[in-house]
Scaffold this motif. Structure first.
Motif, short mmCIF file in Angstrom:
data_model
loop_
_atom_site.label_atom_id
_atom_site.label_comp_id
_atom_site.label_asym_id
_atom_site.label_seq_id
_atom_site.Cartn_x
_atom_site.Cartn_y
_atom_site.Cartn_z
N UNK A 127 59.41 3.27 -25.18
CA UNK A 127 58.14 3.55 -24.49
C UNK A 127 58.31 4.77 -23.59
N UNK A 128 58.39 5.95 -24.20
CA UNK A 128 58.74 7.16 -23.46
C UNK A 128 57.62 7.60 -22.50
N UNK A 129 56.40 7.63 -22.98
CA UNK A 129 55.30 8.05 -22.10
C UNK A 129 55.14 7.07 -20.95
N UNK A 130 55.24 5.78 -21.26
CA UNK A 130 55.13 4.75 -20.24
C UNK A 130 56.23 4.90 -19.20
N UNK A 131 57.45 5.18 -19.65
CA UNK A 131 58.57 5.35 -18.72
C UNK A 131 58.31 6.51 -17.76
N UNK A 132 57.78 7.60 -18.28
CA UNK A 132 57.46 8.74 -17.41
C UNK A 132 56.36 8.39 -16.42
N UNK A 133 55.35 7.65 -16.88
CA UNK A 133 54.29 7.22 -15.97
C UNK A 133 54.85 6.35 -14.85
N UNK A 134 55.74 5.42 -15.21
CA UNK A 134 56.33 4.51 -14.23
C UNK A 134 57.20 5.29 -13.24
N UNK A 135 57.96 6.26 -13.72
CA UNK A 135 58.80 7.05 -12.84
C UNK A 135 57.96 7.81 -11.82
N UNK A 136 56.88 8.45 -12.29
CA UNK A 136 56.04 9.22 -11.38
C UNK A 136 55.30 8.31 -10.39
N UNK A 137 54.79 7.18 -10.88
CA UNK A 137 54.10 6.26 -9.97
C UNK A 137 55.07 5.68 -8.94
N UNK A 138 56.30 5.39 -9.33
CA UNK A 138 57.30 4.90 -8.38
C UNK A 138 57.58 5.94 -7.31
N UNK A 139 57.63 7.20 -7.70
CA UNK A 139 57.85 8.27 -6.74
C UNK A 139 56.69 8.34 -5.75
N UNK A 140 55.48 8.18 -6.24
CA UNK A 140 54.32 8.16 -5.35
C UNK A 140 54.41 7.01 -4.35
N UNK A 141 55.03 5.89 -4.77
CA UNK A 141 55.14 4.71 -3.91
C UNK A 141 56.40 4.73 -3.04
N UNK A 142 57.26 5.76 -3.24
CA UNK A 142 58.40 5.92 -2.36
C UNK A 142 59.76 5.61 -2.94
N UNK A 143 59.89 5.65 -4.27
CA UNK A 143 61.18 5.37 -4.92
C UNK A 143 61.48 6.45 -5.95
N UNK A 144 62.66 7.04 -5.85
CA UNK A 144 63.10 8.08 -6.77
C UNK A 144 64.21 7.56 -7.67
N UNK A 145 64.08 7.79 -8.97
CA UNK A 145 65.14 7.53 -9.94
C UNK A 145 64.91 8.45 -11.12
#
Length: 455
Positions: free
Chosen positions: A398-416
Motif C-alpha cells: 500500500x505505497x500511496x497509503x503509506x505516504x499519506x500516513x507518513x505525511x499525516x503523522x508529520x502533521x500530527x507531530x511524528x516523524x519517521x
C-alpha cells in the motif's frame, strides 16, 4: 519505448520518495516563512530523489524531538539512525567541547589519545574478536576500506551481496548495494559484484516463508561454489525495514564463507551500539564477521564518524598497503564523541533498555493493528521497528497509503521514514521514554484512521 531504452526498475528504497502526491500536498500547505526558506534551499542545492524538495526547515533539536522554523515540536523516530542517545546529549556535547579546546584536529601521520582509546574500546566491546580498527568520516568510506581489505587479504576481487541492500551512495558502495534508486543510470559499476536475493519472508523467491533457516543463505553457498574465487560476502545483519533473518541464517552464511575462503563483511552502520538490543547486531546470531562496518550513531549524533573493525589475523596481509588515509581519519572530536556515547550506553544500561522498550512497543502496536486491516505486519528487534502496510484484499504493498500516513503523522507531530515503499520504519533513540513511544503509537493510530482508503 525508444530503441535501446529499457524499462525503469522499481525504485523503492530504504527512503520515502519526495515525488509522491502526499508530499506535493504537504508542500502546498507550508507557511510563507517555511516556503521562503525551502525555495532558497531548492535554488541552492542540486535536486535529487529522496530529498529536495525538503519537508521543512529545522531550527533546533534536543532528545527525541526537533523544532521546525514555525516552532512545531516533532517527535523524531527517524533521526537518520544517528541519534542513539537523542539529539544533543549533554555529556556528548561536553566531551566534544572540551576536546575542541585542546586538540580539535589531528594531522594525519600522527595519532592522539582519544583515537587510541576508542580503537581499544571497540575491540573490547567485541570481546577481542575484532581487535583492529580503521576510522573514516562516514559509513560509505568505511565500507570502501572493508572492500579493499577483502581484496588484499584474499587476492580476489569478486563479491556477493544482496538485492535491495544499501551500503552507501558512492560508486563502489552502490556497486555492491542492491537498491535501484542509487544504481539506475549510474553507468558501469565495479566488476564482479554478484547479487543474490535478500532474506525477506514475504517476497522470498524460494517461497520458504518465515520458517526459512536459510534457503537464501544456501543460495549464497551455491554462488560461492560456482564462482570459486569470491573475496567477500557482504550483508546487512538485518535490513533496516526491518527484515529479521531466521536464527540459523547467518550461521549458514558464516559456514559457507569459511569453506570457500571468502571473508564475511557485515554492515551495521544503522544499528550498531545497542539499537537492536545487543551492542552489535550480529551478537544476536552467535557469529563473528571477519570485518564489521559501523557508523551513523558512532559519532554520538554530533560528529560524522565511522569505522571498520577487523580480526587481528587480517593485519599481516595489509600492513604494508594503503587502505584508507582520510584527512579526518583519527578525528579526536569523533573519537571523544564516540567514547562518551559508549560510556552513557553502558552506564545507563541502554542496550537492555532498548530490548525491553522494543518488546513493549511491538505489543502495543500489534494491539493497535487489530483495528486497522491495512496493517499487514508489525515486527522489530529492539528499537528498530517496522509497520508494513498492504491492501487487505489484494495483498499488494500500500505505497500511496503509506505516504499519506507518513505525511499525516508529520502533521500530527511524528516523524519517521518509509522503507521499500510500504513499511513505516521507526528508529527512536535508545533514550526514548515509554510515554513518548505511546504518544507515537497514538499519533500513528489517528493517522491510519484519517488516511484509510475506502473499502
Amino acid at each position: 519505448m525508444k530503441k535501446g531504452e529499457g524499462s525503469q526498475p522499481d525504485l523503492d528504497s530504504e527512503g520515502d520518495s519526495n515525488l509522491s502526491e502526499s508530499r506535493a500536498r504537504w508542500h502546498e500547505n507550508r507557511t510563507e516563512l517555511e516556503r521562503s526558506w525551502l525555495d532558497r534551499d531548492a535554488q541552492a542545492f542540486l535536486h535529487q530523489s529522496l530529498s529536495t524538495p525538503c519537508l521543512t526547515v529545522v531550527e533546533s533539536c534536543e532528545g527525541a524531538e526537533f523544532v521546525d522554523i514555525e516552532g512545531r515540536r516533532i517527535l523524531d523516530f527517524h533521526g537518520n539512525y544517528i541519534h542513539n542517545l537523542g539529539f544533543g546529549h549533554p555529556e556528548i556535547l561536553q566531551a566534544v567541547q572540551e576536546q575542541l579546546h585542546t586538540l580539535s584536529f589531528s594531522t594525519r601521520r600522527y595519532t592522539n589519545k582519544p583515537a587510541i582509546e576508542l580503537a581499544e574500546k571497540l575491540g573490547q566491546l567485541t570481546n577481542g574478536s575484532l581487535s583492529r580498527a580503521l576510522f573514516a568520516p562516514g559509513g560509505a568510506e568505511a565500507m570502501s576500506m572493508a572492500l579493499k581489505i577483502a581484496r588484499m587479504v584474499t587476492g580476489r576481487h569478486k563479491t556477493i551481496s544482496m538485492w535491495d541492500s544499501f551500503h552507501g551512495a558512492t560508486l563502489d558502495t552502490i556497486s555492491i548495494g542492491g537498491e535501484a534508486t542509487f544504481r539506475y543510470q549510474a553507468g558501469p559499476l565495479l566488476p564482479g559484484t554478484e547479487h543474490v536475493p535478500p532474506f525477506n519472508p514475504s517476497e522470498c523467491p524460494f517461497e520458504c516463508g518465515s520458517a526459512c533457516s536459510g534457503s537464501c543463505a544456501r543460495y549464497i553457498d551455491y554462488v560461492l561454489e560456482k564462482e570459486g574465487d569470491v573475496a567477500a560476502v557482504i550483508g546487512e545483519t538485518i535490513r533496516s525495514s526491518p527484515f529479521l533473518p531466521h536464527p540459523n541464517y547467518w550461521q549458514t552464511v558464516r559456514d559457507a564463507c569459511d569453506r570457500h575462503g571468502a571473508l564475511l563483511i557485515l554492515d551495521e552502520i544503522p544499528h550498531a551500539f545497542g539499537r537492536t538490543g545487543a551492542m552489535f547486531t550480529h551478537q544476536h546470531y552467535g557469529i563473528v564477521p571477519d570485518l564489521l562496518v559501523v557508523g551513523k550513531g558512532l559519532g554520538g549524533g554530533v560528529i560524522p564518524f565511522a569505522a571498520v573493525l577487523a580480526k587481528d589475523e587480517l593485519n599481516d596481509a595489509i600492513k604494508d598497503r594503503a587502505i584508507g588515509h582520510f584527512t579526518h581519519e583519527k578525528s579526536p572530536l569523533g573519537s571523544r564523541a564516540a567514547l562518551a556515547m559508549i560510556e552513557v550506553i553502558e552506564r545507563d544500561e541502554l542496550v537492555a533498555g532498548a530490548a525491553a522498550k522494543g518488546k513493549a512497543a511491538i505489543i502495543e502496536l500489534k494491539a493497535m493493528a487489530e483495528s486497522h486491516p491495512w496493517v499487514h505486519d508489525v515486527r522489530g528487534l529492539g528499537l528498530m521497528l517496522g509497520i508494513e502496510l498492504r491492501n487487505p484484499k489484494s495483498g499488494e504493498p500500500a505505497k500511496a497509503f503509506a505516504n499519506d500516513v507518513m505525511v499525516r503523522s508529520l502533521e500530527l507531530g511524528l516523524n519517521f521514514k518509509i522503507s521499500m515503499g510500504c513499511i513505516l520504519n521507526w528508529t527512536p533513540p535508545l533514550t526514548v521514554t515509554s510515554k513518548q513511544l505511546s504518544k507515537a503509537i497514538s499519533i500513528l493510530n489517528q493517522a491510519l484512521l484519517d488516511c484509510q482508503p475506502a473499502a
